[in-house]
Design a protein around this motif. Sequence first.
Motif, PDB file in Angstrom:
ATOM      1  N   PHE A 118       0.828  -1.205   0.000  1.00 60.71           N
ATOM      2  CA  PHE A 118       0.000   0.000   0.000  1.00 60.71           C
ATOM      3  C   PHE A 118       0.869   1.265   0.000  1.00 60.71           C
ATOM      4  N   PHE A 119       2.127   1.135   0.400  1.00 61.23           N
ATOM      5  CA  PHE A 119       3.049   2.263   0.496  1.00 61.23           C
ATOM      6  C   PHE A 119       3.755   2.471  -0.846  1.00 61.23           C
ATOM      7  N   LYS A 120       4.200   3.696  -1.069  1.00 59.79           N
ATOM      8  CA  LYS A 120       5.111   4.014  -2.169  1.00 59.79           C
ATOM      9  C   LYS A 120       6.407   4.492  -1.533  1.00 59.79           C
ATOM     10  N   GLU A 121       7.504   4.411  -2.286  1.00 58.57           N
ATOM     11  CA  GLU A 121       8.778   4.907  -1.767  1.00 58.57           C
ATOM     12  C   GLU A 121       8.606   6.321  -1.223  1.00 58.57           C
ATOM     13  N   GLY A 122       9.201   6.564  -0.071  1.00 55.63           N
ATOM     14  CA  GLY A 122       9.091   7.868   0.572  1.00 55.63           C
ATOM     15  C   GLY A 122       7.864   7.989   1.462  1.00 55.63           C
ATOM     16  N   GLY A 123       6.971   7.032   1.393  1.00 51.26           N
ATOM     17  CA  GLY A 123       5.751   7.072   2.189  1.00 51.26           C
ATOM     18  C   GLY A 123       5.945   6.486   3.568  1.00 51.26           C
ATOM     19  N   ASN A 124       5.014   6.812   4.443  1.00 50.17           N
ATOM     20  CA  ASN A 124       5.064   6.216   5.771  1.00 50.17           C
ATOM     21  C   ASN A 124       3.659   6.002   6.286  1.00 50.17           C
ATOM     22  N   GLY A 125       3.568   5.152   7.284  1.00 52.49           N
ATOM     23  CA  GLY A 125       2.271   4.831   7.855  1.00 52.49           C
ATOM     24  C   GLY A 125       2.400   3.854   8.998  1.00 52.49           C
ATOM     25  N   ILE A 126       1.260   3.324   9.381  1.00 51.30           N
ATOM     26  CA  ILE A 126       1.194   2.419  10.525  1.00 51.30           C
ATOM     27  C   ILE A 126       0.438   1.165  10.117  1.00 51.30           C
ATOM     28  N   LEU A 127       0.991   0.007  10.487  1.00 49.34           N
ATOM     29  CA  LEU A 127       0.311  -1.274  10.293  1.00 49.34           C
ATOM     30  C   LEU A 127      -0.112  -1.798  11.659  1.00 49.34           C
ATOM     31  N   PHE A 128      -1.361  -2.249  11.761  1.00 55.29           N
ATOM     32  CA  PHE A 128      -1.889  -2.888  12.963  1.00 55.29           C
ATOM     33  C   PHE A 128      -2.091  -4.350  12.597  1.00 55.29           C
ATOM     34  N   VAL A 129      -1.184  -5.197  13.073  1.00 58.45           N
ATOM     35  CA  VAL A 129      -1.085  -6.578  12.622  1.00 58.45           C
ATOM     36  C   VAL A 129      -1.676  -7.524  13.671  1.00 58.45           C
ATOM     37  N   PRO A 130      -2.806  -8.182  13.349  1.00 59.89           N
ATOM     38  CA  PRO A 130      -3.343  -9.176  14.281  1.00 59.89           C
ATOM     39  C   PRO A 130      -2.418 -10.399  14.315  1.00 59.89           C
ATOM     40  N   GLY A 178      -0.142 -14.409  20.593  1.00 59.94           N
ATOM     41  CA  GLY A 178      -1.453 -13.794  20.422  1.00 59.94           C
ATOM     42  C   GLY A 178      -1.446 -12.283  20.366  1.00 59.94           C
ATOM     43  N   SER A 179      -0.260 -11.675  20.300  1.00 58.50           N
ATOM     44  CA  SER A 179      -0.165 -10.215  20.368  1.00 58.50           C
ATOM     45  C   SER A 179      -0.509  -9.517  19.060  1.00 58.50           C
ATOM     46  N   VAL A 180      -1.157  -8.356  19.210  1.00 62.63           N
ATOM     47  CA  VAL A 180      -1.318  -7.403  18.112  1.00 62.63           C
ATOM     48  C   VAL A 180      -0.007  -6.634  18.026  1.00 62.63           C
ATOM     49  N   LEU A 181       0.508  -6.478  16.812  1.00 63.82           N
ATOM     50  CA  LEU A 181       1.754  -5.756  16.584  1.00 63.82           C
ATOM     51  C   LEU A 181       1.445  -4.451  15.862  1.00 63.82           C
ATOM     52  N   ILE A 182       2.042  -3.369  16.321  1.00 63.79           N
ATOM     53  CA  ILE A 182       1.862  -2.070  15.683  1.00 63.79           C
ATOM     54  C   ILE A 182       3.229  -1.643  15.133  1.00 63.79           C
ATOM     55  N   PHE A 183       3.270  -1.377  13.841  1.00 66.73           N
ATOM     56  CA  PHE A 183       4.516  -0.957  13.201  1.00 66.73           C
ATOM     57  C   PHE A 183       4.352   0.424  12.579  1.00 66.73           C
ATOM     58  N   GLU A 184       5.187   1.363  13.008  1.00 67.67           N
ATOM     59  CA  GLU A 184       5.299   2.656  12.345  1.00 67.67           C
ATOM     60  C   GLU A 184       6.425   2.486  11.329  1.00 67.67           C
ATOM     61  N   ILE A 185       6.104   2.648  10.049  1.00 65.51           N
ATOM     62  CA  ILE A 185       7.048   2.315   8.982  1.00 65.51           C
ATOM     63  C   ILE A 185       7.228   3.480   8.029  1.00 65.51           C
ATOM     64  N   LYS A 186       8.467   3.699   7.608  1.00 63.05           N
ATOM     65  CA  LYS A 186       8.773   4.596   6.480  1.00 63.05           C
ATOM     66  C   LYS A 186       9.429   3.724   5.420  1.00 63.05           C
ATOM     67  N   LEU A 187       8.841   3.708   4.236  1.00 60.60           N
ATOM     68  CA  LEU A 187       9.411   2.954   3.114  1.00 60.60           C
ATOM     69  C   LEU A 187      10.444   3.839   2.432  1.00 60.60           C
ATOM     70  N   VAL A 188      11.713   3.540   2.685  1.00 66.28           N
ATOM     71  CA  VAL A 188      12.810   4.348   2.163  1.00 66.28           C
ATOM     72  C   VAL A 188      13.028   4.061   0.686  1.00 66.28           C
ATOM     73  N   SER A 189      13.125   2.762   0.347  1.00 66.54           N
ATOM     74  CA  SER A 189      13.334   2.426  -1.070  1.00 66.54           C
ATOM     75  C   SER A 189      12.846   1.011  -1.366  1.00 66.54           C
ATOM     76  N   VAL A 190      12.585   0.803  -2.662  1.00 71.56           N
ATOM     77  CA  VAL A 190      12.178  -0.499  -3.183  1.00 71.56           C
ATOM     78  C   VAL A 190      13.258  -0.916  -4.183  1.00 71.56           C
ATOM     79  N   ASN A 191      13.868  -2.057  -3.956  1.00 71.06           N
ATOM     80  CA  ASN A 191      14.958  -2.531  -4.822  1.00 71.06           C
ATOM     81  C   ASN A 191      14.512  -3.758  -5.611  1.00 71.06           C
TER      82      ASN A 191
END
Length: 156
Positions: free
Chosen positions: A115-127, A143-156
Amino acid sequence: MKKLLAAFSILAFFISCSSDSGLERIPEKIDYSVENEKEITDYLTKNNLTAQKTSTGLHYILTEEGTGKQPTLQSNVTVTYKGTLTNGTVFDQNASGATFPLNKLILGWQQGLPFFKEGGNGILFVPAHLGYGSSKVQNIPGGSVLIFEIKLVSVN
């Protein structure tokens, strides 16, 4: 004959109860979907956040769309990220950038990063079923929910 049958039954009982059968126990898989969905929606409400939800139960927020390439499962991605539990406990982070083959990461990242493009950032809420399931991994309880704050720096 009755004595032989009784002896066989007792022997079978002890063999079946033996803890040294040579077989390892497979951890029981527990479905946390209902609890995780409530935990995610409660977290979003408490923090006044609005997220998109996929058919698999992944919730995500794109805070900045980005302008570059979008990754596919075959991509190597370079990201900065912070992983937390819903109680705020940080379990992993990398602020300098780490590169991974997307198809080797947890399902939540495999489904969310496209869902991200290079340079984009966001949050994933992972069941849990898209993360580590019912298994404890390092300091992450099963059984934990994982929350990731991510910045997509580059796609190779």
